[in-house]
Design an enzyme around this catalytic site. Structure first.
Site, PDB file in Angstrom:
ATOM      1  CG  ASP A 183      16.725 -28.855  24.492  1.00  0.00           C
ATOM      2  OD1 ASP A 183      16.357 -29.971  24.105  1.00  0.00           O
ATOM      3  OD2 ASP A 183      16.987 -27.915  23.719  1.00  0.00           O
TER       4      ASP A 183
ATOM      5  NE  ARG B 266      19.405 -18.388  24.209  1.00  0.00           N
ATOM      6  CZ  ARG B 266      18.085 -18.500  24.383  1.00  0.00           C
ATOM      7  NH1 ARG B 266      17.455 -17.614  25.129  1.00  0.00           N
ATOM      8  NH2 ARG B 266      17.406 -19.460  23.820  1.00  0.00           N
TER       9      ARG B 266
ATOM     10  CG  ASP C  84      20.906 -19.654  21.677  1.00  0.00           C
ATOM     11  OD1 ASP C  84      21.083 -18.532  21.172  1.00  0.00           O
ATOM     12  OD2 ASP C  84      19.780 -20.167  21.814  1.00  0.00           O
TER      13      ASP C  84
ATOM     14  CB  SER D 213      13.767 -26.157  18.324  1.00  0.00           C
ATOM     15  OG  SER D 213      14.717 -25.479  19.121  1.00  0.00           O
TER      16      SER D 213
END
Length: 411
Positions: A17, A98, A127, A179
């Protein structure tokens, strides 16, 4: 006078990504300078390769911030003390990382006089919420760019095609393009065949930190963990710093196939998702900490703390780490941990974690009270009065019903 260049701090991992995002930003924000910021929470070992890839892909600058110690000490350990598990299964590996990563991005953005912060979270995921709530907390006027919400790319296959068209190499096989998120606490896997909840995961193909339970040793392994006020301090009698301790337990748990969870969870945005999570060391810590609390906490504290732990898990999952409520609940948890000191022994065998004994100087277990042999601290006759008092509401209700039935019968 020419317009000022846009300077964008990108949450960079070197994965698919964020590799796509660098050239995309340069194509869509003319003349922009992309500062690729990789916050190290234990997700990678070759940061030299990450920096090299970022520069080759077009970044103005690549910075790597070591936040592993802070991650374990200030985020993971408070979560262990709370026994916080989202929906009873997810040990919050991504959810705790995060907010810390986002806070570091803000620090870099301020130091670099950046105009925007960019992240690679999708519009369907959790996220985006975790990143942006933290950014808004510490830099409320900072521009946020979320490419997945505005670009035309719709899949990981299209991402790989995007890179191919621009002559950018990225070594990912389509059949292995899960992922994934990995840090020192866990590894998560989503996508491909895992999107079908009816499909059993092929653990030999999916797992990164652990062996499949079927492939674990045929002999059980024992592990001892010491705690001081709820904080793990040693493994098998050897004192360890937080990062080293988690790494050691990951090795022990991984080779025994423990801490693997196949979860269908409720995302913040309202949909359900399915993923496989590996938290080998974390699962050992949770099991050990829970056993020690069983020994050291009174029943009312344990009961209320379970409610707090569940609420904390929901708060952390939702990206609300930097909030007054999270801080207040964590303060309550810290108070409960003042007596959670001792040693716990566990048996690991083919994916299972079984208690094998625990000791504590603050143990509330009194053998004289608990033994079937009558001791001086307990008089069996006292039980009659206790039961009469506890049962008084039931007795009163039963008498009321008997009187009503008697009156109806007399009519």
């Amino acid at each position: 006078m020419s317009a000022l260049k846009e300077r964008i701090v990108l949450a960079y991992s070197g994965g698919l990504d964020t590799t796509v995002i660098i050239p995309w930003l340069k194509e869509n924000y003319e003349g922009c300078e992309v500062i690729a910021c990789c916050v190290d929470v234990g997700q990678c070992s070759d940061y030299g390769a990450v920096e090299k890839r970022g520069m080759e892909t077009g970044a103005y600058k690549v910075c790597v911030i070591n936040a592993r110690d802070e991650f374990v000490s200030d985020f993971v350990y408070p979560m262990v003390k709370a026994n916080a598990a989202y929906e009873g299964k997810y040990l919050l590996g991504t959810a705790t990382a995060r907010p810390l990563i986002a806070k570091k991005l803000v620090d870099v953005a301020i130091a670099e006089n950046a105009t925007a912060i960019c992240h690679g979270a999708t519009g369907k995921g959790n996220d985006q919420v975790r990143f942006e709530l933290t950014i808004k907390t510490f830099a409320p006027h900072m521009k946020i760019i979320a490419p997945w919400r505005i670009w035309d790319i719709k899949s990981r296959d299209e991402e790989m095609e995007y890179l191919k068209e621009r002559g950018i190499e990225f070594a990912v096989k389509k059949e292995q393009s899960y992922s994934r998120d990995e840090n020192i606490w866990h590894s998560s896997h989503e996508g491909l065949e895992l999107e079908d909840p009816a499909t059993e995961p092929d653990y030999r193909r999916v797992l990164l930190l652990s062996v499949s339970p079927e492939d674990a040793p045929d002999k059980p392994e024992y592990v001892e963990i010491d705690f001081d006020c709820g904080t793990p301090t040693a493994v098998n009698g050897k004192p360890m710093a937080p990062v080293a301790l988690v790494e050691e337990l990951n090795k022990i748990g991984g080779r025994n196939g423990v801490g693997i969870a196949d979860i269908v969870e409720n995302r913040i945005v309202g949909m359900k998702s399915r993923g496989v999570y590996e938290t080998p060391g974390g699962s050992i810590l949770y099991a050990a900490h829970n056993e020690l609390e069983n020994l050291c906490l009174d029943s009312r504290t344990m009961s209320f703390k379970a409610i707090v732990g569940q609420r904390l898990a929901e708060i952390i999952y939702a990206g609300e780490w930097y909030t007054p409520l999270r801080e207040a609940l964590s303060a309550f948890v810290d108070k409960t941990q003042e007596s959670v000191t001792g040693t716990v022994r566990l048996k690991l065998y083919k994916g299972n974690i079984t208690p094998a004994g625990s000791t504590s100087p603050y143990s509330l277990y009194n053998q004289e009270l608990s033994s079937f042999t009558t001791g001086e601290l307990f008089d069996h006759k006292d039980a009659e009065g206790f039961i009469n008092l506890v049962g008084l509401p039931s007795t009163v209700r039963a008498l009321m019903k008997m009187n009503l039935e008697s009156e109806r019968g007399a009519e």
